[in-house]
Design a protein around this motif. Structure first.
Motif, short mmCIF file in Angstrom:
data_model
loop_
_atom_site.label_atom_id
_atom_site.label_comp_id
_atom_site.label_asym_id
_atom_site.label_seq_id
_atom_site.Cartn_x
_atom_site.Cartn_y
_atom_site.Cartn_z
N LYS A 64 0.28 0.86 -14.34
CA LYS A 64 0.91 -0.18 -13.54
C LYS A 64 0.03 -1.43 -13.53
O LYS A 64 -1.19 -1.34 -13.56
N THR A 65 0.68 -2.58 -13.50
CA THR A 65 -0.06 -3.83 -13.34
C THR A 65 -0.54 -3.93 -11.90
O THR A 65 -0.07 -3.22 -11.01
N GLU A 66 -1.49 -4.84 -11.67
CA GLU A 66 -2.00 -5.01 -10.31
C GLU A 66 -0.88 -5.45 -9.37
O GLU A 66 -0.83 -5.03 -8.21
N GLU A 67 0.01 -6.29 -9.87
CA GLU A 67 1.13 -6.75 -9.04
C GLU A 67 2.04 -5.58 -8.67
O GLU A 67 2.49 -5.47 -7.52
N GLN A 68 2.30 -4.70 -9.64
CA GLN A 68 3.14 -3.53 -9.37
C GLN A 68 2.46 -2.59 -8.38
O GLN A 68 3.10 -2.05 -7.49
N LYS A 69 1.15 -2.40 -8.55
CA LYS A 69 0.42 -1.52 -7.64
C LYS A 69 0.49 -2.06 -6.21
O LYS A 69 0.68 -1.30 -5.26
N THR A 70 0.33 -3.38 -6.07
CA THR A 70 0.39 -3.99 -4.74
C THR A 70 1.76 -3.81 -4.12
O THR A 70 1.90 -3.46 -2.94
N SER A 71 2.80 -4.01 -4.93
CA SER A 71 4.17 -3.85 -4.44
C SER A 71 4.43 -2.42 -3.99
O SER A 71 5.02 -2.18 -2.93
N ILE A 72 3.97 -1.47 -4.79
CA ILE A 72 4.17 -0.06 -4.46
C ILE A 72 3.42 0.30 -3.18
O ILE A 72 3.95 0.99 -2.30
N LYS A 73 2.18 -0.19 -3.06
CA LYS A 73 1.40 0.11 -1.85
C LYS A 73 2.06 -0.47 -0.61
O LYS A 73 2.03 0.13 0.46
N ASN A 74 2.67 -1.64 -0.76
CA ASN A 74 3.38 -2.24 0.37
C ASN A 74 4.54 -1.35 0.81
O ASN A 74 4.80 -1.19 2.01
N GLU A 75 5.25 -0.80 -0.17
CA GLU A 75 6.36 0.09 0.16
C GLU A 75 5.84 1.38 0.81
O GLU A 75 6.40 1.87 1.79
N GLU A 76 4.76 1.91 0.23
CA GLU A 76 4.21 3.16 0.76
C GLU A 76 3.72 3.00 2.20
O GLU A 76 3.79 3.93 3.00
N SER A 77 3.22 1.81 2.51
CA SER A 77 2.71 1.59 3.86
C SER A 77 3.82 1.66 4.90
O SER A 77 3.56 1.91 6.09
N LYS A 78 5.06 1.47 4.46
CA LYS A 78 6.18 1.48 5.41
C LYS A 78 6.39 2.86 6.01
O LYS A 78 6.77 2.98 7.18
N ILE A 79 6.17 3.90 5.23
CA ILE A 79 6.35 5.25 5.76
C ILE A 79 5.27 5.56 6.79
O ILE A 79 5.52 6.19 7.82
N ILE A 80 4.04 5.06 6.54
CA ILE A 80 2.97 5.24 7.52
C ILE A 80 3.29 4.44 8.78
O ILE A 80 3.13 4.93 9.90
N SER A 81 3.78 3.22 8.59
CA SER A 81 4.14 2.38 9.74
C SER A 81 5.24 3.02 10.57
O SER A 81 5.24 2.93 11.80
N LEU A 82 6.17 3.67 9.89
CA LEU A 82 7.26 4.34 10.60
C LEU A 82 6.72 5.44 11.51
O LEU A 82 7.10 5.54 12.69
N VAL A 83 5.81 6.25 10.98
CA VAL A 83 5.23 7.33 11.77
C VAL A 83 4.43 6.77 12.94
O VAL A 83 4.54 7.24 14.08
N VAL A 84 3.62 5.75 12.66
CA VAL A 84 2.82 5.13 13.72
C VAL A 84 3.71 4.55 14.80
O VAL A 84 3.45 4.69 16.00
N LYS A 85 4.79 3.91 14.39
CA LYS A 85 5.72 3.31 15.35
C LYS A 85 6.31 4.38 16.26
O LYS A 85 6.41 4.19 17.48
#
Length: 293
Positions: A237-258
């Motif tokens: 993955k390119t760095e841009e793709q990795k960043t985009s994926i990590k942003n998406e992945e953080s949403k599931i953590i945010s959901l649990v925290v919320k």
């Protein structure tokens, strides 16, 4: 075979449906199964016409059985079948939306609406069966998602909670079959999170396996998607793709925290929600090693 003759065009509709229903049981016998195998594409084409013209959920149940038993034979026609199912579902879903805006106390209307809901649910089940069984090529599975994606988006965007169980099964099955989260699936994930915010507390266990599949097949390992071993998502993955994926992945953590932070003293009296959070947190810890909640 006399039963097949009863299914032919020109026969009375009740007889054709009875014949199709009989065929799905008769095909358990090898001689009958072999005969049907050579004709299954024609039979499915006729069933699609019947399903489109008549609101009998039994027809969709019969189709579902045939997809399970003859998935390999039907794979060359899978995309056309999926597109037809998508068109049928969207038509019925639009009608159901109209019911919700013009609903009255007429029992006849209520029964008609219920019949349409059963039929729409059966169609979604057909879609899921196709994704589960037609797995010889991941390119086909990927294309199937594209064929049924309009139906998925329609349900989520219009908060059609009655179909959430079937919809989550489709999405979980797709992630499981692909063993990775493709860009289109991430886009749908955003809609799923919105729907969960709107009415998810009433359907937490329906959402559970889908969110588990997101965690299982999404988080990056060594610069690549975990479990990504197919041509669609292969390669670094390119760095841009990795960043985009990590942003998406953080949403599931945010959901649990919320969910943890928004407890009002009543939420954790709900055993389903407790189970939901426990399983997601446990899986996150396993995937990430540690999670700073």
């Amino acid at each position: 075979m006399n039963v097949l003759k009863c299914f032919n065009k020109g026969q009375p509709l009740p007889l054709r449906i009875k014949a199709a229903d009989a065929l799905r049981y008769l095909c358990s016998y090898d001689p009958v199964s072999q005969d049907i195998r050579t004709k299954i594409t024609v039979i499915m084409a006729e069933l699609l016409v019947l399903s489109n013209d008549n609101e009998f959920d039994l027809i969709n149940e019969i189709m579902d059985d045939f997809v399970l038993k003859y998935a390999k034979e039907l794979e060359p026609f899978a995309l056309q079948l999926a597109k037809n199912l998508n068109i049928q579902f969207l038509r019925i879903a639009e009608e159901l939306m109209n019911f919700s805006t013009t609903q009255n106390n007429d029992d006849k209307v209520s029964k008609e609406q219920l019949d349409k809901e059963y039929q729409a649910s059966s169609i979604l089940t057909n879609m899921n069966t196709m994704i589960i069984t037609m797995t010889s090529e991941k390119d086909l599975t990927y294309a199937l998602l594209g064929s049924v994606e309009p139906s998925i988006r329609f349900v989520l965007e219009n908060c059609m909670a009655n179909f959430i169980s079937e919809l989550m099964e489709i999405l979980e099955s797709f992630n499981y079959t692909m063993k990775c989260i493709v860009p289109e699936a991430w886009s749908i994930f955003d809609l799923v999170c919105e729907s969960f915010d709107n009415f998810g507390f009433d359907y937490v266990l329906d959402y559970l396996q889908y969110f588990e599949s997101i965690i299982t097949y999404s988080f990056l390992e060594d610069g690549n998607k975990a479990g990504s071993n197919n041509d669609i998502n292969a390669g670094q993955k390119t760095e841009e793709q990795k960043t985009s994926i990590k942003n998406e992945e953080s949403k599931i953590i945010s959901l649990v925290v919320k969910l943890l932070n928004e407890d009002n003293g009543e939420n954790f009296a709900d055993e389903d929600l407790v189970l939901f959070l426990f399983k997601l947190i446990s899986l996150l810890v396993l995937k990430l090693g540690c999670v700073n909640f």
